[in-house]
Design a protein around this motif. Structure first.
Motif, mmCIF file in Angstrom:
data_model
loop_
_atom_site.group_PDB
_atom_site.id
_atom_site.type_symbol
_atom_site.label_atom_id
_atom_site.label_comp_id
_atom_site.label_asym_id
_atom_site.label_seq_id
_atom_site.Cartn_x
_atom_site.Cartn_y
_atom_site.Cartn_z
ATOM 1 N N ASP A 144 0.806 -1.214 0.000
ATOM 2 C CA ASP A 144 0.000 0.000 0.000
ATOM 3 C C ASP A 144 0.845 1.272 0.000
ATOM 4 O OD1 ASP A 144 -1.957 1.892 0.277
ATOM 5 O OD2 ASP A 144 -2.831 1.133 2.119
ATOM 6 N N GLU A 192 -5.302 -4.475 4.226
ATOM 7 C CA GLU A 192 -5.274 -3.785 2.929
ATOM 8 C C GLU A 192 -5.223 -4.812 1.787
ATOM 9 O OE1 GLU A 192 -5.783 -0.585 2.942
ATOM 10 O OE2 GLU A 192 -5.010 0.193 4.835
ATOM 11 N N HIS A 256 -12.775 2.609 4.909
ATOM 12 C CA HIS A 256 -11.970 3.631 5.581
ATOM 13 C C HIS A 256 -12.795 4.753 6.217
ATOM 14 C CE1 HIS A 256 -8.625 1.530 3.870
ATOM 15 N NE2 HIS A 256 -7.743 2.438 4.247
ATOM 16 N N HIS A 273 -4.025 1.198 12.095
ATOM 17 C CA HIS A 273 -4.871 1.561 10.967
ATOM 18 C C HIS A 273 -5.559 0.341 10.340
ATOM 19 C CE1 HIS A 273 -6.206 3.524 7.325
ATOM 20 N NE2 HIS A 273 -5.509 2.667 6.600
ATOM 21 N N VAL A 277 -9.415 -0.679 9.746
ATOM 22 C CA VAL A 277 -9.912 -0.961 8.392
ATOM 23 C C VAL A 277 -10.660 -2.301 8.366
ATOM 24 C CG1 VAL A 277 -9.214 -1.458 6.001
ATOM 25 C CG2 VAL A 277 -8.193 0.464 7.224
HETATM 26 ZN ZN LIG Z 1 -5.629 2.144 4.555
#
Ligand SMILES: [Zn+2]
Ligand SMILES: NC(=O)c1ccc[n+]([C@@H]2O[C@H](COP(=O)([O-])OP(=O)(O)OC[C@H]3O[C@@H](n4cnc5c(N)ncnc54)[C@H](O)[C@@H]3O)[C@@H](O)[C@H]2O)c1
Length: 383
Positions: A144, A192, A256, A273, A277
């Protein structure tokens, strides 16, 4: 006779600006000198690490540079989000000026998303811009943050607010670097990876479903395959919508809108994070289903895969998904209200295809999706 049309020249320049070369292999640094030369990069590199990546990989990386005849200057920052600050950048500019680093140099960012974002920020601004080479060492960075050229530092008033679009010349990915990464960080990056299956590739989703534990246990060839596919999807989306103008790049934000609200409620400290997510994607799946876009079977498949993610005990104890729904909605809105903006949601049509919903959604629908997610999703702890 050969006539080169001005438009064509422009297009070529445009394309050159919009593309990074991404290499995924183990080991990835073999033949680095020749690779740099092919890409018009000098063998003069500033190498940015954080304290952990310096300890883990620094000697090996710098000895490759020696072996390949590079001139190098190493820089190290503390391994924390706070390193993405103007103060840290300012200090690093100083070290570079003192070491006579000029426009002919480039910068290699060797670390996770913090080092990648900070290194990219410095490269984009130093001497009006020097090339950056991303050498990601976390799963999140490999799939990512190292791809796509968004580089930024944080401001006390908000994350990632000060930055540039500065595409890396090269992204060098070696999945074997992940052997030392803590389990928690593996799941963070895996969020992700799974997201790419949801938004862009139904076959990848099935692959991840079948090989979920193989990948989180870092077994080959599954790990490299998942990293390759994810990096390719991110790269493809970025090439097609570099500055996020037609809604395609926005689909990378699946889950998100909820996640940002959760992260804020967790003071950006108690929840990584990717954990936010994962929880956000559960809510987004229910929202997609409740609004009539996603069928029941796909919803169930999606939730079942997300159910396999594991969280640290402390995170499970804090029951982030069980918080007051109105509070979460308010937190999702917090920075939007000031700008008089609406919440934007990315929804799924089916597994493998996402879209950015343009129309406004009733708050009740958002609250209902959170309620459904809270009822269904039971986070498991890391063993
Ligand atoms: Zn992200
Ligand atoms: N630019 C983008 O498009 C983009 C996208 C997503 C996230 N981000 C940014 O990325 C950052 C988060 O990145 P991250 O999750 O990689 O976190 P990170 O860079 O903080 O790395 C997590 C931790 O793992 C350590 N680490 C790194 N590689 C390791 C390895 N191989 N073995 C053991 N430990 C290792 C680091 O030192 C750190 O302590 C955030 O600042 C976020 O804003 C940027």
């Amino acid at each position: 006779m050969c006539v080169v049309l001005p438009q064509l020249l422009k297009l070529n320049n445009f394309k050159r600006d919009m593309a990074s070369t991404i290499i995924v292999r183990t080991p990835v640094l073999t033949g680095l000198g020749a690779l740099f030369t092919t890409h018009g990069l000098s063998k003069k590199s500033v190498v940015l690490f954080d304290e952990n990546t310096r300890k883990l990989f620094g000697d090996a990386i710098l000895s490759v540079l020696d072996h390949e005849g590079f001139q190098w200057k190493e820089l190290v920052v503390p391994a924390r989000e706070a390193s993405k600050s103007f103060n840290a950048a300012y200090r690093l500019y100083g070290s570079m000026i003192e070491a006579d680093v000029d426009r002919s140099w480039n910068l290699i960012a060797a670390g996770g998303g913090v080092v990648g974002d900070l290194g990219g920020f410095i490269a984009a601004s130093y001497f009006r811009g020097i090339p950056v080479i991303q050498l990601p060492t976390t799963l999140l960075a490999m799939t990512d943050s190292a791809i796509g050229g968004k580089v930024a530092i944080n401001h006390p008033l908000g994350k990632n607010l000060i930055g540039f679009f500065h595409l890396p010349e090269l992204v060098l990915i070696d999945p074997s670097y992940l052997a030392t990464l803590p389990q928690r960080e593996i799941y963070t990056g895996m969020a992700e990876v799974v997201k790419y299956g949801f938004i862009a590739d139904g076959q990848l989703f099935t692959y991840l479903d079948t090989h979920f534990s193989d990948i989180t246990d870092l077994k080959e060839p599954y790990l490299t395959e998942a990293v390759k596919k994810s990096a390719a999807i991110k790269d493809d989306v970025v090439i097609k919508d570099f500055r996020e103008t037609d809604g395609l790049r926005a689909t990378l934000n699946f889950g998100h809108t909820f996640a940002h609200g959760l992260e804020k409620l967790a003071d950006y400290r108690h929840l990584r994070h990717g954990e936010a997510v994962t929880l956000g994607m559960v809510c987004a799946l229910f929202l997609s289903h409740n609004l009539g876009y996603l069928d029941r079977e796909s919803l169930e498949r999606g939730v079942a895969l997300l159910q396999r993610f594991r969280f640290p005990k402390g995170v499970v104890k804090r029951r982030f998904l069980d918080i007051d729904r109105d509070l979460l909605l308010e937190s999702m809105f917090s920075d939007k209200k000031k700008l008089n903006k609406k919440l934007r949601f990315v929804l799924l049509k089916h597994i493998g295809e996402a879209f950015l919903l343009e129309e406004n959604i009733d708050d009740q629908q958002v609250l209902q999706a959170i309620a459904d997610a809270q009822e269904r999703f039971k986070p498991a702890t890391i063993r």
